[in-house]
Design a protein around this motif. Structure first.
Motif, mmCIF file in Angstrom:
data_model
loop_
_atom_site.group_PDB
_atom_site.id
_atom_site.type_symbol
_atom_site.label_atom_id
_atom_site.label_comp_id
_atom_site.label_asym_id
_atom_site.label_seq_id
_atom_site.Cartn_x
_atom_site.Cartn_y
_atom_site.Cartn_z
ATOM 1 N N ALA A 12 1.386 17.652 57.449
ATOM 2 C CA ALA A 12 0.251 17.316 58.305
ATOM 3 C C ALA A 12 -0.955 18.196 57.983
ATOM 4 O O ALA A 12 -2.097 17.723 57.921
ATOM 5 C CB ALA A 12 0.642 17.459 59.771
ATOM 6 N N LYS A 13 -0.700 19.478 57.755
ATOM 7 C CA LYS A 13 -1.795 20.388 57.407
ATOM 8 C C LYS A 13 -2.396 20.016 56.052
ATOM 9 O O LYS A 13 -3.619 20.012 55.877
ATOM 10 C CB LYS A 13 -1.279 21.823 57.381
ATOM 11 N N ALA A 14 -1.526 19.695 55.103
ATOM 12 C CA ALA A 14 -2.018 19.309 53.781
ATOM 13 C C ALA A 14 -2.759 17.978 53.839
ATOM 14 O O ALA A 14 -3.765 17.780 53.145
ATOM 15 C CB ALA A 14 -0.848 19.213 52.798
ATOM 16 N N GLY A 15 -2.270 17.057 54.673
ATOM 17 C CA GLY A 15 -2.932 15.763 54.809
ATOM 18 C C GLY A 15 -4.337 15.895 55.356
ATOM 19 O O GLY A 15 -5.268 15.203 54.908
ATOM 20 N N ASN A 16 -4.506 16.784 56.318
ATOM 21 C CA ASN A 16 -5.841 17.037 56.858
ATOM 22 C C ASN A 16 -6.765 17.586 55.779
ATOM 23 O O ASN A 16 -7.937 17.193 55.677
ATOM 24 C CB ASN A 16 -5.745 18.011 58.029
ATOM 25 N N ALA A 17 -6.221 18.478 54.938
ATOM 26 C CA ALA A 17 -7.025 19.057 53.859
ATOM 27 C C ALA A 17 -7.414 17.993 52.834
ATOM 28 O O ALA A 17 -8.554 17.957 52.357
ATOM 29 C CB ALA A 17 -6.251 20.189 53.187
ATOM 30 N N VAL A 18 -6.473 17.111 52.487
ATOM 31 C CA VAL A 18 -6.767 16.032 51.534
ATOM 32 C C VAL A 18 -7.856 15.124 52.081
ATOM 33 O O VAL A 18 -8.803 14.750 51.370
ATOM 34 C CB VAL A 18 -5.491 15.217 51.234
ATOM 35 N N ASN A 19 -7.741 14.783 53.344
ATOM 36 C CA ASN A 19 -8.726 13.902 53.967
ATOM 37 C C ASN A 19 -10.116 14.535 53.954
ATOM 38 O O ASN A 19 -11.116 13.876 53.633
ATOM 39 C CB ASN A 19 -8.294 13.585 55.397
ATOM 40 N N GLU A 20 -10.183 15.801 54.282
ATOM 41 C CA GLU A 20 -11.479 16.471 54.357
ATOM 42 C C GLU A 20 -12.075 16.736 52.975
ATOM 43 O O GLU A 20 -13.259 16.486 52.740
ATOM 44 C CB GLU A 20 -11.334 17.797 55.121
ATOM 45 N N LEU A 21 -11.252 17.230 52.055
ATOM 46 C CA LEU A 21 -11.771 17.656 50.755
ATOM 47 C C LEU A 21 -12.066 16.486 49.821
ATOM 48 O O LEU A 21 -13.028 16.527 49.051
ATOM 49 C CB LEU A 21 -10.772 18.609 50.088
#
Length: 282
Positions: A206-215
């Motif tokens: 979930a944390k990595a998914g948020n980063a992928v979405n933002e970056l």
């Protein structure tokens, strides 16, 4: 250049014509896979993020395209082709000067068949849900997903790892195939280890998914309906990222098999002085 090369002269094991599908250039498989994935990610950017095309549906394109959609179905097809190709090599080269390589692909074909069954049937998820229903949301201090996935991954890993440790040296002799061998094992190991540990460290998916979405998408990926943002973030990695890596892994695996055939056909794989030495050393 045609995807299928003209038959080349080679050692006795390779002189008989190979089926056309097994003479496809290995780099063509990877090139087509990378191009297809690039188009899939571009479609997500243009449709889900930029909204250039209005496609109404129950879920966003980024989920329907990658999670048991076209991307994952292509993965199953390539996996099935890899099973057939590896099994064909094992049968054709068994008992000859390339018996060590044949043994590698025989064991590998079993592992690839099990991987295909698991990927298409979601065996580990079914087991995790069963354990969760029986024991609740935590087993031995771990999420049921981890406990349920661990034995499944252990079985899936056994055959490819055994093939590599026991017979991998024979494939390493093939100058083209060896680099595909390294790449495919790294991709498979990374993707499966990530999936196994996805619910650890506070559900790091979930944390990595948020980063992928933002970056990558500037936070523009539409959320899944009727779930929290954390669940959406989890599935961004579980779908977009994981399925991308797994498709690259299976494409590289198929390319490795084709590269070995290519090396055998052109006589690039060193042959032991005694026809039985390779087999005896296994």
């Amino acid at each position: 250049m045609s995807l299928v090369e003209l038959e080349e002269s080679g050692p006795q094991d390779a002189q008989t014509a190979w089926p056309g599908l097994l003479r496809v250039q290995p780099r063509s498989i990877l090139a087509l896979t990378v191009a297809a994935l690039g188009l899939a990610w571009l479609a997500v950017s243009l449709i889900d993020v930029a909204g250039l095309i209005d496609i109404s549906g129950d879920v966003p394109l980024w989920l329907s395209l990658f999670n048991e959609g076209i991307v994952e179905v292509v993965q199953w097809i390539l996996n099935a082709l890899a099973v057939v190709a590896a099994g064909y090599i094992a049968g054709r080269l068994a008992g000859g000067r390339y018996a060590g390589g044949a043994s590698f692909f025989f064991v590998l074909s079993i592992g690839l068949a099990l991987i295909l069954i698991e990927e298409a049937g979601n065996v580990r998820l079914a087991l995790a849900e069963y354990l969760g229903a029986m024991f609740g949301g935590e087993i031995l201090g771990m999420h049921p997903h981890v406990v349920g996935a661990a034995p499944v991954y252990a079985v899936l890993a056994f055959f490819p790892v055994y093939a590599l440790l026991r017979y991998g040296k024979y494939v390493w002799r093939a100058p083209t195939a060896r680099w595909y061998l390294v790449l495919t094992y790294c991709l498979y190991a990374g993707s499966q280890l990530a999936a196994l540990t996805s619910h650890l460290a506070g559900v790091w998916y979930a944390k990595a998914g948020n980063a992928v979405n933002e970056l990558i998408f500037g936070g523009g990926l539409p959320p899944l309906p009727n779930v929290s943002q954390g669940v959406t973030d989890y599935f961004i990695v579980d779908s977009l990222v994981e399925e991308t890596i797994e498709l690259l892994a299976v494409a590289t695996m198929l390319a490795m098999i084709l590269a070995y055939i290519h090396d055998v056909r052109r006589g690039a794989v060193p042959v032991p002085r005694s026809p039985d030495r390779d087999q005896a050393s296994t």
